[in-house]
Design a protein around this motif. Sequence first.
Motif, PDB file in Angstrom:
ATOM      1  N   LYS A  48      -4.198  74.963  10.195  1.00  0.00           N
ATOM      2  CA  LYS A  48      -3.838  73.744  10.921  1.00  0.00           C
ATOM      3  C   LYS A  48      -4.736  72.569  10.546  1.00  0.00           C
ATOM      4  O   LYS A  48      -4.252  71.494  10.272  1.00  0.00           O
ATOM      5  CB  LYS A  48      -3.909  73.967  12.445  1.00  0.00           C
ATOM      6  CG  LYS A  48      -2.922  75.000  12.971  1.00  0.00           C
ATOM      7  CD  LYS A  48      -1.531  74.791  12.490  1.00  0.00           C
ATOM      8  CE  LYS A  48      -0.689  73.921  13.330  1.00  0.00           C
ATOM      9  NZ  LYS A  48       0.668  73.707  12.820  1.00  0.00           N
ATOM     10  N   ASP A  49      -6.030  72.778  10.547  1.00  0.00           N
ATOM     11  CA  ASP A  49      -6.958  71.677  10.317  1.00  0.00           C
ATOM     12  C   ASP A  49      -8.332  72.243   9.947  1.00  0.00           C
ATOM     13  O   ASP A  49      -8.571  73.443  10.103  1.00  0.00           O
ATOM     14  CB  ASP A  49      -7.080  70.823  11.579  1.00  0.00           C
ATOM     15  CG  ASP A  49      -7.711  69.461  11.334  1.00  0.00           C
ATOM     16  OD1 ASP A  49      -7.800  69.035  10.167  1.00  0.00           O
ATOM     17  OD2 ASP A  49      -8.124  68.821  12.322  1.00  0.00           O
ATOM     18  N   MET A  50      -9.202  71.365   9.461  1.00  0.00           N
ATOM     19  CA  MET A  50     -10.568  71.788   9.163  1.00  0.00           C
ATOM     20  C   MET A  50     -11.548  70.699   9.547  1.00  0.00           C
ATOM     21  O   MET A  50     -11.234  69.512   9.493  1.00  0.00           O
ATOM     22  CB  MET A  50     -10.734  72.150   7.685  1.00  0.00           C
ATOM     23  CG  MET A  50     -10.687  70.988   6.726  1.00  0.00           C
ATOM     24  SD  MET A  50     -11.092  71.414   5.021  1.00  0.00           S
ATOM     25  CE  MET A  50      -9.993  72.739   4.678  1.00  0.00           C
ATOM     26  N   THR A  51     -12.719  71.142   9.963  1.00  0.00           N
ATOM     27  CA  THR A  51     -13.838  70.251  10.218  1.00  0.00           C
ATOM     28  C   THR A  51     -15.075  70.898   9.609  1.00  0.00           C
ATOM     29  O   THR A  51     -15.049  72.076   9.225  1.00  0.00           O
ATOM     30  CB  THR A  51     -14.064  70.006  11.728  1.00  0.00           C
ATOM     31  OG1 THR A  51     -14.299  71.273  12.360  1.00  0.00           O
ATOM     32  CG2 THR A  51     -12.873  69.309  12.363  1.00  0.00           C
ATOM     33  N   GLU A  81      -8.356  71.847   1.242  1.00  0.00           N
ATOM     34  CA  GLU A  81      -7.250  72.515   1.926  1.00  0.00           C
ATOM     35  C   GLU A  81      -6.740  73.709   1.111  1.00  0.00           C
ATOM     36  O   GLU A  81      -6.428  74.757   1.677  1.00  0.00           O
ATOM     37  CB  GLU A  81      -6.124  71.525   2.204  1.00  0.00           C
ATOM     38  CG  GLU A  81      -6.489  70.440   3.203  1.00  0.00           C
ATOM     39  CD  GLU A  81      -7.373  69.316   2.638  1.00  0.00           C
ATOM     40  OE1 GLU A  81      -7.914  68.542   3.436  1.00  0.00           O
ATOM     41  OE2 GLU A  81      -7.534  69.225   1.399  1.00  0.00           O
ATOM     42  N   GLU A 107     -10.164  79.618  15.905  1.00  0.00           N
ATOM     43  CA  GLU A 107     -11.064  78.997  14.935  1.00  0.00           C
ATOM     44  C   GLU A 107     -11.713  80.075  14.091  1.00  0.00           C
ATOM     45  O   GLU A 107     -12.112  81.129  14.587  1.00  0.00           O
ATOM     46  CB  GLU A 107     -12.156  78.187  15.639  1.00  0.00           C
ATOM     47  CG  GLU A 107     -13.101  77.497  14.667  1.00  0.00           C
ATOM     48  CD  GLU A 107     -14.182  76.695  15.348  1.00  0.00           C
ATOM     49  OE1 GLU A 107     -14.012  75.475  15.473  1.00  0.00           O
ATOM     50  OE2 GLU A 107     -15.200  77.299  15.747  1.00  0.00           O
TER      51      GLU A 107
END
Length: 177
Positions: free
Chosen positions: A124-127, A43, A156
Motif C-alpha cells: 500500500k505505502d512506504m515510509t 516501490e 506494517e
Amino acid sequence: MTRVLWCASFVAMLAVAGVGARSMTPAGAEGSQMLGDAASSREELAQWLLDALEKKDLQTLRRLRVTESEYKDVILPGSVEVGQALRNYPPDVADYAWKTLNTKSLYYERYLLAQVGGKHFEFKDMTFAKGVADYATYRAHRQLRLAVLEDGSPGELATGSIAEVGGRYKFISYIRD
C-alpha cells in the motif's frame, strides 16, 4: 627552469580538470559505482521483498541486499558527508564490518521468513522511520516501514535500510534497529 614551469603548469591543469579526483553524487555515483541486479525504484524493491517473502525464497532475499563488494566498494567508504573524502578502511576492518552486517542480516532474513514467510501481502505505502540521508556515494532510505494489507486487514512490515546508487535500489541490510 622551462621544464619546471611546464611541469607545474601540467599539474595545475590536471587539478583544474579534476583528473585523479574522486567526486561522487549522493544518489548517482560515477559509472563504476553501481548496484548489480538492483530495482529501478523503492516501490519495485518493496514488491520484490513481498514476493520473496510470500514464496519463502531465501535466495531472492539475499539478492535484494548489497553484495560484499558493493558494501566494501560503495557503501562503507562512501558513508561520509557529501563532499568529504571517501574513507579508506584497512582490509581487516572492512571485512569485520561486512561480516558483522551480513551475519545480522542473514539471521534477520530467517526471522522474516519464520514470521511472515508464505503470507500474501498487498503493498500500500512506504515510509522511512529514520528518514532519508545523503552520503558521498549513495542515498540511504533508513528503516523501511511498509504499509500492507494481509487478507484485507492493514498491517506494517518493518525492516532495514535501502541504498540508492545511480537511481537503482537495494537493501543495505534487513536489520531494523
